[in-house]
Design a protein around this motif. Structure first.
Motif, PDB file in Angstrom:
ATOM      1  N   PHE A 105      10.147  -1.183  -9.092  1.00  0.00           N
ATOM      2  CA  PHE A 105      10.821   0.053 -10.493  1.00  0.00           C
ATOM      3  C   PHE A 105       9.655   0.991 -10.771  1.00  0.00           C
ATOM      4  O   PHE A 105       9.489   1.984 -11.510  1.00  0.00           O
ATOM      5  CB  PHE A 105       9.195  -0.928 -11.635  1.00  0.00           C
ATOM      6  CG  PHE A 105      10.265  -2.283 -11.391  1.00  0.00           C
ATOM      7  CD1 PHE A 105      10.791  -2.776 -12.113  1.00  0.00           C
ATOM      8  CD2 PHE A 105       9.958  -3.624 -10.547  1.00  0.00           C
ATOM      9  CE1 PHE A 105      11.444  -4.040 -12.709  1.00  0.00           C
ATOM     10  CE2 PHE A 105      10.097  -4.816 -10.297  1.00  0.00           C
ATOM     11  CZ  PHE A 105      11.552  -4.759 -11.179  1.00  0.00           C
ATOM     12  N   GLU A 106       8.841   1.158  -9.263  1.00  0.00           N
ATOM     13  CA  GLU A 106       7.933   2.674  -9.211  1.00  0.00           C
ATOM     14  C   GLU A 106       7.290   2.793  -9.906  1.00  0.00           C
ATOM     15  O   GLU A 106       6.582   3.322 -11.173  1.00  0.00           O
ATOM     16  CB  GLU A 106       8.964   4.096  -9.354  1.00  0.00           C
ATOM     17  CG  GLU A 106       8.028   4.788  -7.834  1.00  0.00           C
ATOM     18  CD  GLU A 106       9.152   6.158  -8.329  1.00  0.00           C
ATOM     19  OE1 GLU A 106       9.994   6.526  -7.660  1.00  0.00           O
ATOM     20  OE2 GLU A 106       8.066   7.513  -8.316  1.00  0.00           O
ATOM     21  N   PHE A 107       6.295   1.314 -10.388  1.00  0.00           N
ATOM     22  CA  PHE A 107       4.901   1.421 -10.109  1.00  0.00           C
ATOM     23  C   PHE A 107       3.710   1.168  -9.607  1.00  0.00           C
ATOM     24  O   PHE A 107       3.382   1.321  -9.095  1.00  0.00           O
ATOM     25  CB  PHE A 107       4.576  -0.391 -10.948  1.00  0.00           C
ATOM     26  CG  PHE A 107       3.803  -0.299 -12.317  1.00  0.00           C
ATOM     27  CD1 PHE A 107       2.310   0.050 -11.580  1.00  0.00           C
ATOM     28  CD2 PHE A 107       3.593  -1.578 -12.999  1.00  0.00           C
ATOM     29  CE1 PHE A 107       1.731   0.295 -12.781  1.00  0.00           C
ATOM     30  CE2 PHE A 107       2.268  -1.866 -13.893  1.00  0.00           C
ATOM     31  CZ  PHE A 107       1.051  -0.787 -13.419  1.00  0.00           C
ATOM     32  N   ARG A 108       3.423   2.517  -9.564  1.00  0.00           N
ATOM     33  CA  ARG A 108       1.738   3.238  -8.773  1.00  0.00           C
ATOM     34  C   ARG A 108       0.625   2.919  -9.314  1.00  0.00           C
ATOM     35  O   ARG A 108       0.657   3.033 -10.602  1.00  0.00           O
ATOM     36  CB  ARG A 108       2.551   4.456  -8.742  1.00  0.00           C
ATOM     37  CG  ARG A 108       3.549   4.670  -8.087  1.00  0.00           C
ATOM     38  CD  ARG A 108       3.393   6.387  -7.050  1.00  0.00           C
ATOM     39  NE  ARG A 108       3.654   6.320  -5.960  1.00  0.00           N
ATOM     40  CZ  ARG A 108       5.171   6.393  -5.542  1.00  0.00           C
ATOM     41  NH1 ARG A 108       5.834   6.903  -6.470  1.00  0.00           N
ATOM     42  NH2 ARG A 108       5.742   6.431  -4.809  1.00  0.00           N
ATOM     43  N   LEU A 109      -0.008   2.324  -8.891  1.00  0.00           N
ATOM     44  CA  LEU A 109      -1.531   1.633  -9.504  1.00  0.00           C
ATOM     45  C   LEU A 109      -2.290   2.669  -8.001  1.00  0.00           C
ATOM     46  O   LEU A 109      -2.084   2.368  -6.998  1.00  0.00           O
ATOM     47  CB  LEU A 109      -1.501   0.167  -9.337  1.00  0.00           C
ATOM     48  CG  LEU A 109      -2.986  -0.368  -9.508  1.00  0.00           C
ATOM     49  CD1 LEU A 109      -3.183   0.327 -11.055  1.00  0.00           C
ATOM     50  CD2 LEU A 109      -2.472  -1.805  -9.640  1.00  0.00           C
ATOM     51  N   ILE A 122       0.733  -1.365  -0.168  1.00  0.00           N
ATOM     52  CA  ILE A 122      -0.037  -0.295  -0.097  1.00  0.00           C
ATOM     53  C   ILE A 122       0.893   1.145   0.182  1.00  0.00           C
ATOM     54  O   ILE A 122       1.744   1.684   0.718  1.00  0.00           O
ATOM     55  CB  ILE A 122      -1.160  -0.384   1.508  1.00  0.00           C
ATOM     56  CG1 ILE A 122      -1.971  -1.100   1.484  1.00  0.00           C
ATOM     57  CG2 ILE A 122      -1.590   1.691   1.522  1.00  0.00           C
ATOM     58  CD1 ILE A 122      -2.890  -1.640   2.026  1.00  0.00           C
ATOM     59  N   ASP A 123       1.015   2.428  -1.033  1.00  0.00           N
ATOM     60  CA  ASP A 123       1.133   3.200  -0.999  1.00  0.00           C
ATOM     61  C   ASP A 123       1.045   4.319  -0.117  1.00  0.00           C
ATOM     62  O   ASP A 123      -0.379   4.918  -0.092  1.00  0.00           O
ATOM     63  CB  ASP A 123       1.461   3.751  -2.441  1.00  0.00           C
ATOM     64  CG  ASP A 123       2.377   4.672  -2.953  1.00  0.00           C
ATOM     65  OD1 ASP A 123       3.108   5.520  -2.270  1.00  0.00           O
ATOM     66  OD2 ASP A 123       2.268   5.517  -4.054  1.00  0.00           O
ATOM     67  N   LYS A 124       1.439   4.040   1.112  1.00  0.00           N
ATOM     68  CA  LYS A 124       0.955   5.705   2.296  1.00  0.00           C
ATOM     69  C   LYS A 124       1.191   6.881   1.795  1.00  0.00           C
ATOM     70  O   LYS A 124       0.001   7.588   1.875  1.00  0.00           O
ATOM     71  CB  LYS A 124       1.559   5.030   3.280  1.00  0.00           C
ATOM     72  CG  LYS A 124       0.986   3.983   3.476  1.00  0.00           C
ATOM     73  CD  LYS A 124       1.339   3.803   5.202  1.00  0.00           C
ATOM     74  CE  LYS A 124       0.887   2.339   6.042  1.00  0.00           C
ATOM     75  NZ  LYS A 124       1.445   1.441   5.241  1.00  0.00           N
TER      76      LYS A 124
END
Ligand SMILES: O=P(O)(O)OC[C@H]1O[C@@H](O)[C@H](O)[C@@H](O)[C@@H]1O
Length: 385
Positions: free
Chosen positions: A123-127, A99-101
């Motif tokens: 990879f810094e793949f944000r979804l 989870i990207d806080k």
């Protein structure tokens, strides 16, 4: 990430799913919901406000690494299928996301309060997976080139969406004729079935099949055997019409030029271990993708954003038939008579008793056939491109 609602259940809830895998449940106040597993960053459920499931997940799906979950919306990244040196469809679908806080601000404004931000490192793949108040599902991928070697990063990509459909097959009818003790049967595959599942928006486009290039014919796409096609340069809007379920899925995509259509049909279904033999009847993959031309990110932290949203709208067969007849009649009279609107309207009105008497004389089936022939002949698309 977690937002509270005034109703009993929270809009965003982190909980455990199959095999204890963590999943996030998104809920909207009108009753729609979605579920996202951190394993694969994968949506596995999307329900409308009547709590009807809109996505297909196989009853044989294995919720266990390293196998990807069969169904929902797996993400194919950084490779689509076997088009490269990596495992089929890349690795995003069988890695654990977090989870990207503290996600960077979203450029697009959204009215959604039920959403979750995930990240796949390194990879810094944000979804972001979001559920709109109307129950639409929106997925936004933001991918950054984090390489320090000064090289560009090229990848192929797909939101490999498994839609739940009533029955993908054409209505096949066996006609039996008996004469002098001789039994003669033949199968008529009725191309005139108004209840068939059809995809609109891809007709007349080029597609790749087994690496060869073909051009789709004029009609909307219907299904009678295995399909595995990559449609190229597709419109931003594609629809799946399923009249039996009274439902139309509308797929909207941005920055994803291709669309993959896949159904394994009976023989291939049997060869897929985590897929039921008969399940091909009730699923259809239409995947918003970038396959033919990889997406290339320049070196030094360059970023790309690819969006995709799904809406499930109620469709009414009668309204649809009337609409399509009107469009067909409009097309016919405009070509034949250059008639103006009032005249067209009168054609339309006069055609109603005509349809009624035809039905009395020849039955509903004949009327359906005639209407569908007219519709197919003029091939008027429901969707503006
Ligand atoms: O079995 P997998 O790896 O999930 O792939 C399923 C299908 O996914 C589709 O996207 C591909 O076009 C098919 O070729 C492939 O068979």
């Amino acid at each position: 990430m977690m937002t509270s609602s005034t109703s009993e259940k929270p809009l965003v809830e982190l909980t455990k799913g199959v095999n204890g895998l963590e999943k996030v449940i998104l809920r909207e106040v009108r009753g729609s919901s979605a579920e996202v597993y951190l394993y694969g960053g994968q949506v596995t459920s999307w329900k409308n406000d009547l709590r009807e499931e809109l996505l297909f997940v196989s009853s044989k799906a294995i919720f266990k690494p390293p196998k990807a979950i069969r169904g929902g919306i797996p993400i194919c990244f950084p490779q689509f299928a076997n088009r490269g040196p990596l495992e089929s469809h890349g690795f995003a679908r069988n890695r654990f996301w977090s989870i990207d806080k503290d996600p960077p601000p979203f450029p697009a404004s959204t009215s959604s309060r039920a959403f979750v931000d995930l990240i796949l490192k390194p990879f810094e793949f944000r979804l972001r997976v979001a559920l709109s108040p109307a129950g639409d599902l929106m997925l936004t991928s933001r991918i950054r080139n984090t390489s320090t070697d000064g090289k560009p990063f090229a990848f192929t990509f797909a939101y490999h969406t498994y839609f739940s459909v009533s029955d993908i097959r054409h209505d096949s009818q066996e006609i039996v004729i008996r004469a002098n003790n001789t039994r003669c049967t033949y199968n008529e595959n009725t191309r005139f079935n108004l209840f068939e599942v059809r995809v609109e928006g891809l007709e007349t486009l080029d597609y790749l099949e087994n690496k060869e290039r073909f051009t789709e014919q004029g009609d909307a796409i219907t299904f009678e055997s295995e399909v595995d096609k990559i449609y190229l340069s597709t419109p931003t809007k594609i629809a799946i019409l399923d009249h039996e379920k009274k439902r139309t899925f509308v797929i909207r995509k941005d920055g994803l030029p291709d669309a993959v259509v896949w159904n394994p049909w009976d023989k291939r279904a049997k060869a897929i271990a985590d897929f039921g033999d008969e399940e091909y009847k009730h699923m259809l993959c239409v995947e918003a993708a970038a396959v033919e031309k990889p997406i290339t990110l320049k070196p030094v932290a360059s970023l790309t954003q690819r969006e995709f949203s799904l809406a499930a709208e109620k469709s009414f067969l009668l309204v649809y038939i009337v609409y399509r007849c009107f469009v067909a009649i409009y097309g016919w009279s405009a070509t034949m008579t250059s008639a103006k609107d009032p005249l067209l309207l009168s054609y339309f009105i006069f055609s109603i008793p005509w349809v009624g008497s035809l039905r009395k004389a020849h039955g509903l089936r004949t009327v359906k056939r005639i209407i569908t022939v007219v519709i197919n002949k003029y091939n008027m698309n429901l969707l503006p491109h």
